[in-house]
Design a protein around this motif. Structure first.
Motif, PDB file in Angstrom:
ATOM      1  N   SER A   1       0.952  -1.243  -0.032  1.00  0.00           N
ATOM      2  CA  SER A   1      -0.071   0.142   0.028  1.00  0.00           C
ATOM      3  C   SER A   1       0.826   1.470   0.030  1.00  0.00           C
ATOM      4  CB  SER A   1      -0.894   0.117   1.297  1.00  0.00           C
ATOM      5  OG  SER A   1      -1.811   0.877   1.147  1.00  0.00           O
TER       6      SER A   1
ATOM      7  N   GLU B   1       2.561  -8.965  -0.946  1.00  0.00           N
ATOM      8  CA  GLU B   1       1.053  -8.518  -0.580  1.00  0.00           C
ATOM      9  C   GLU B   1       0.059  -9.864  -0.768  1.00  0.00           C
ATOM     10  OE1 GLU B   1      -0.833  -5.738  -0.070  1.00  0.00           O
ATOM     11  OE2 GLU B   1      -2.482  -7.205  -0.419  1.00  0.00           O
TER      12      GLU B   1
ATOM     13  N   ARG C   1      -5.438  -4.380  -6.098  1.00  0.00           N
ATOM     14  CA  ARG C   1      -6.150  -4.716  -5.037  1.00  0.00           C
ATOM     15  C   ARG C   1      -7.163  -3.765  -4.564  1.00  0.00           C
ATOM     16  NH1 ARG C   1      -4.940  -1.307  -2.393  1.00  0.00           N
ATOM     17  NH2 ARG C   1      -3.458  -1.084  -0.716  1.00  0.00           N
TER      18      ARG C   1
ATOM     19  N   ILE D   1     -10.005  10.441   0.223  1.00  0.00           N
ATOM     20  CA  ILE D   1      -9.671  12.110   0.542  1.00  0.00           C
ATOM     21  C   ILE D   1      -8.395  11.918   0.754  1.00  0.00           C
ATOM     22  CG2 ILE D   1     -10.343  13.740   1.535  1.00  0.00           C
ATOM     23  CD1 ILE D   1     -12.745  12.609  -0.073  1.00  0.00           C
TER      24      ILE D   1
ATOM     25  N   ARG E   1      -8.392   3.864  -4.724  1.00  0.00           N
ATOM     26  CA  ARG E   1      -7.183   3.345  -3.998  1.00  0.00           C
ATOM     27  C   ARG E   1      -6.524   1.995  -4.691  1.00  0.00           C
ATOM     28  NH1 ARG E   1      -6.056   4.502   1.286  1.00  0.00           N
ATOM     29  NH2 ARG E   1      -4.146   3.060   0.936  1.00  0.00           N
TER      30      ARG E   1
ATOM     31  N   GLN F   1      -0.256   2.640   9.197  1.00  0.00           N
ATOM     32  CA  GLN F   1      -1.240   2.541   9.990  1.00  0.00           C
ATOM     33  C   GLN F   1      -1.011   1.218  11.249  1.00  0.00           C
ATOM     34  OE1 GLN F   1      -5.530   2.806   8.483  1.00  0.00           O
ATOM     35  NE2 GLN F   1      -6.224   2.459  10.528  1.00  0.00           N
TER      36      GLN F   1
HETATM   37  C1  LIG Z   1     -13.905   3.255   5.627  1.00  0.00           C
HETATM   38  C2  LIG Z   1     -12.385   4.192   5.534  1.00  0.00           C
HETATM   39  C3  LIG Z   1     -12.049   5.153   5.030  1.00  0.00           C
HETATM   40  C4  LIG Z   1     -10.950   5.962   4.950  1.00  0.00           C
HETATM   41  N1  LIG Z   1     -10.828   6.988   4.176  1.00  0.00           N
HETATM   42  C5  LIG Z   1      -9.838   7.615   4.219  1.00  0.00           C
HETATM   43  C6  LIG Z   1      -9.463   8.916   3.567  1.00  0.00           C
HETATM   44  O1  LIG Z   1     -10.521   9.633   2.661  1.00  0.00           O
HETATM   45  N2  LIG Z   1      -8.300   9.644   3.495  1.00  0.00           N
HETATM   46  C7  LIG Z   1      -7.312   9.154   3.920  1.00  0.00           C
HETATM   47  O2  LIG Z   1      -6.104   9.670   4.174  1.00  0.00           O
HETATM   48  N3  LIG Z   1      -7.397   7.870   4.748  1.00  0.00           N
HETATM   49  C8  LIG Z   1      -8.437   7.183   4.851  1.00  0.00           C
HETATM   50  N4  LIG Z   1      -8.548   5.962   5.199  1.00  0.00           N
HETATM   51  C9  LIG Z   1      -7.394   5.443   6.338  1.00  0.00           C
HETATM   52  C10 LIG Z   1      -6.361   4.962   5.067  1.00  0.00           C
HETATM   53  O3  LIG Z   1      -7.221   4.123   4.520  1.00  0.00           O
HETATM   54  C11 LIG Z   1      -5.208   4.272   5.892  1.00  0.00           C
HETATM   55  O4  LIG Z   1      -4.820   4.822   7.013  1.00  0.00           O
HETATM   56  C12 LIG Z   1      -4.122   3.854   5.024  1.00  0.00           C
HETATM   57  O5  LIG Z   1      -4.503   3.146   3.873  1.00  0.00           O
HETATM   58  C13 LIG Z   1      -3.050   3.425   5.710  1.00  0.00           C
HETATM   59  O6  LIG Z   1      -2.134   3.000   4.645  1.00  0.00           O
HETATM   60  P1  LIG Z   1      -0.937   1.776   5.258  1.00  0.00           P
HETATM   61  O7  LIG Z   1       0.032   1.707   3.986  1.00  0.00           O
HETATM   62  O8  LIG Z   1      -0.346   1.811   6.458  1.00  0.00           O
HETATM   63  O9  LIG Z   1      -1.793   0.497   5.107  1.00  0.00           O
HETATM   64  P2  LIG Z   1      -2.995  -0.132   4.315  1.00  0.00           P
HETATM   65  O10 LIG Z   1      -3.439   0.844   3.293  1.00  0.00           O
HETATM   66  O11 LIG Z   1      -3.940  -0.494   5.316  1.00  0.00           O
HETATM   67  O12 LIG Z   1      -2.340  -1.372   3.629  1.00  0.00           O
HETATM   68  C14 LIG Z   1      -1.975  -2.464   4.014  1.00  0.00           C
HETATM   69  C15 LIG Z   1      -1.613  -3.444   3.052  1.00  0.00           C
HETATM   70  O13 LIG Z   1      -1.089  -4.655   3.719  1.00  0.00           O
HETATM   71  C16 LIG Z   1      -1.668  -5.814   2.967  1.00  0.00           C
HETATM   72  N5  LIG Z   1      -1.472  -6.718   3.781  1.00  0.00           N
HETATM   73  C17 LIG Z   1      -2.238  -7.042   5.072  1.00  0.00           C
HETATM   74  N6  LIG Z   1      -1.773  -8.143   5.935  1.00  0.00           N
HETATM   75  C18 LIG Z   1      -1.054  -8.783   5.074  1.00  0.00           C
HETATM   76  C19 LIG Z   1      -0.272  -9.909   5.053  1.00  0.00           C
HETATM   77  N7  LIG Z   1      -0.416 -10.664   6.313  1.00  0.00           N
HETATM   78  N8  LIG Z   1       0.642 -10.244   4.048  1.00  0.00           N
HETATM   79  C20 LIG Z   1       0.841  -9.566   3.080  1.00  0.00           C
HETATM   80  N9  LIG Z   1       0.132  -8.261   2.724  1.00  0.00           N
HETATM   81  C21 LIG Z   1      -0.591  -8.013   3.799  1.00  0.00           C
HETATM   82  C22 LIG Z   1      -3.017  -5.484   2.732  1.00  0.00           C
HETATM   83  O14 LIG Z   1      -3.722  -6.135   1.858  1.00  0.00           O
HETATM   84  C23 LIG Z   1      -2.853  -4.035   2.115  1.00  0.00           C
HETATM   85  O15 LIG Z   1      -2.369  -3.687   0.535  1.00  0.00           O
HETATM   86  C24 LIG Z   1      -9.837   5.404   5.404  1.00  0.00           C
HETATM   87  C25 LIG Z   1     -10.014   4.059   6.050  1.00  0.00           C
HETATM   88  C26 LIG Z   1     -11.134   3.410   6.070  1.00  0.00           C
HETATM   89  C27 LIG Z   1     -11.457   2.044   6.905  1.00  0.00           C
END
Ligand SMILES: Cc1cc2nc3c(=O)[nH]c(=O)nc-3n(C[C@H](O)[C@H](O)[C@H](O)COP(=O)(O)OP(=O)(O)OC[C@H]3O[C@@H](n4cnc5c(N)ncnc54)[C@H](O)[C@@H]3O)c2cc1C
Length: 402
Positions: free
Chosen positions: A12, A33, A39, A46, A100, A278
């Motif tokens: 991500s 992933e 995906r 936003i 996304r 996150q």
């Molecule tokens: C309903 C909703 C609305 C949101 N709206 C907003 C918005 O408008 N603006 C905003 O800035 N944020 C928004 N967010 C928050 C935002 O989506 C997240 O904070 C952000 O995507 C976090 O990014 P990340 O890269 O830390 O993790 P994530 O985007 O959660 O990505 C984690 C990745 O790890 C993968 N993964 C998980 N477990 C494993 C595993 N065991 N093995 C391999 N891969 C794995 C997942 O498939 C995913 O691709 C929203 C969240 C939700 C739930």
């Protein structure tokens, strides 16, 4: 067994940012992933101005397929039970409305890391001079040997659980769900993300336009009834805002670790394993998590590059380097910062001051009542005391980093 410098778990935005720093420095980096790419990712899409700048500076202009309709967002509108609405434009103009599924895939490709999709992280063993990573692809076990591992696998992170088995019990868990409706009539401006500070609706209530439909979303403590919470909001929008929607056509939801940045419960990893995005607890107020995922992810990558260059333990470097992002994220929740500074990227104090005196009073009263809602669940006292102590004792000594 594949041997690499770094394994990143998750493909991500935090992962893309970390991977970019690592590949730029010449480290062999493999991203695991669990899903097939591109995906789906549940998200409103936003993007804050800071997140937008990061994408532009690091990956270039977004392709059209990475955007939903409307393609841009002007800012956020807060709605209050007293029926005062407060629209705040983002500093510096509109930002892209990310799709996304495609924006994240584009970012990870731009990082130039090698990506192994449909490959789930299953566990790890930190052996001191390397980490053994266990994964599964199509049900078959796989092993990787890496010098460092970065967990960028989001709110329900298995990397976090591998390093801190008790962590899921130590933080509040929420459920967020959204339903997609065809529109009969919707007076809510499609240019803004709409958020309700309303204790009668739930902890987190939002709506916005996407690809010709209206999303209605609710966030609540785990165990409550999604259908009932959602129906309550749809009725409220109809009665109070004249929003007329057809029955929903799709819905989706997930568990969220909403709150660690408010109560300073970040987790950054141990030994050769870093946690970021996150998964580490980064989430800005009203659930904006992309900008802090990108920035914290980049910092985790930089920490590994520094550790290699200077032959130093990576945790010491990461914790020092990540402090600025912690401060920025936690400031978003600090009432004194909100009142007297600009921790957010839209000008709440200016929008508030533009209201007539009476409406200003109503907004402050409604916000206070909304915060009191947190007394309903067991983290209430902790959240309230963290929010109050931080400005009072000068800040960040209250942090409970692990
Ligand atoms: C309903 C909703 C609305 C949101 N709206 C907003 C918005 O408008 N603006 C905003 O800035 N944020 C928004 N967010 C928050 C935002 O989506 C997240 O904070 C952000 O995507 C976090 O990014 P990340 O890269 O830390 O993790 P994530 O985007 O959660 O990505 C984690 C990745 O790890 C993968 N993964 C998980 N477990 C494993 C595993 N065991 N093995 C391999 N891969 C794995 C997942 O498939 C995913 O691709 C929203 C969240 C939700 C739930």
């Amino acid at each position: 067994m594949r041997k690499v410098d770094v394994i990143i778990v998750g493909a991500s935005l935090a992962a893309a940012a970390a991977a970019k720093r690592l590949t730029d420095a010449g480290l062999e980096t493999v991203v695991l992933e669990r899903k097939a790419l591109p995906r789906h990712k549940i998200c409103s899409g936003i993007l804050s101005p800071r997140g937008h700048r990061f994408l532009l500076e690091n990956f270039g202009p977004l392709p059209r397929e990475a955007l939903h309709e409307p393609t841009a967002c002007r800012g956020v509108t807060f709605h209050f039970p007293s029926m005062v609405s407060l629209s705040m434009d983002f500093f510096g103009g509109t930002t892209p409305h990310l799709h996304r599924k495609y924006s994240d895939h584009w970012a990870i490709k731009q990082s130039r890391a090698e990506v192994h999709d449909e490959t789930s992280f299953a566990g790890l063993e930190d052996r001191g001079d390397h980490v053994l990573v266990h994964a599964r692809k199509h049900g078959e076990p796989l092993e990787y040997r890496a010098r460092w591992v970065i967990g960028a696998d989001g709110p329900s992170s298995l990397v976090t659980r591998a390093v801190y088995p008790d962590y899921p019990k130590q933080i509040p868990w929420f459920f967020v769900g959204q339903k997609f409706h065809d529109i009969i009539d919707c007076p809510l401006s499609p240019e803004y993300f709409h958020f309700w500070f309303h204790p009668g609706l739930g902890h987190y209530t939002w709506s916005h336009a996407r690809d010709g439909r209206q999303i209605v979303g609710v966030g609540f403590k785990r165990g409550d009834n999604f259908a009932a919470k959602h129906a309550n909001v749809v009725n409220y929008l109809s009665e109070k805002h004249g929003v007329k929607l057809k029955e929903h056509t799709d819905d989706e939801g997930c568990a969220e670790n909403f709150g660690p940045s408010l109560i300073n419960r970040y987790v950054f990893g141990k030994g050769n394993v870093l946690i970021t995005g996150q998964a580490a607890g980064f989430l800005n107020m009203i659930g904006e998590g992309k900008s802090c995922a990108l920035h914290s992810g980049a910092i985790s990558g930089e920490a590994v590059v520094e550790a290699r260059l200077r032959n130093r333990p990576v945790q010491e470097l990461y914790r020092r380097m990540i402090a600025s992002e912690v401060r920025r994220t936690s400031d978003q929740w600090n009432p004194l910062k909100i009142a007297f500074d600009r921790p957010h990227e839209a000008d709440f104090p200016a929008a508030l001051m533009a209201l007539p005196w009476r409406e200003r009073g109503l907004v402050l009263r409604d916000m206070w009542r909304f915060v009191v809602l947190y007394k309903e669940f067991k983290w209430g006292r902790q959240i309230a005391s963290a929010a109050l102590q931080r400005p009072l004792i000068g800040g960040y000594s209250m942090m409970k980093w692990q």
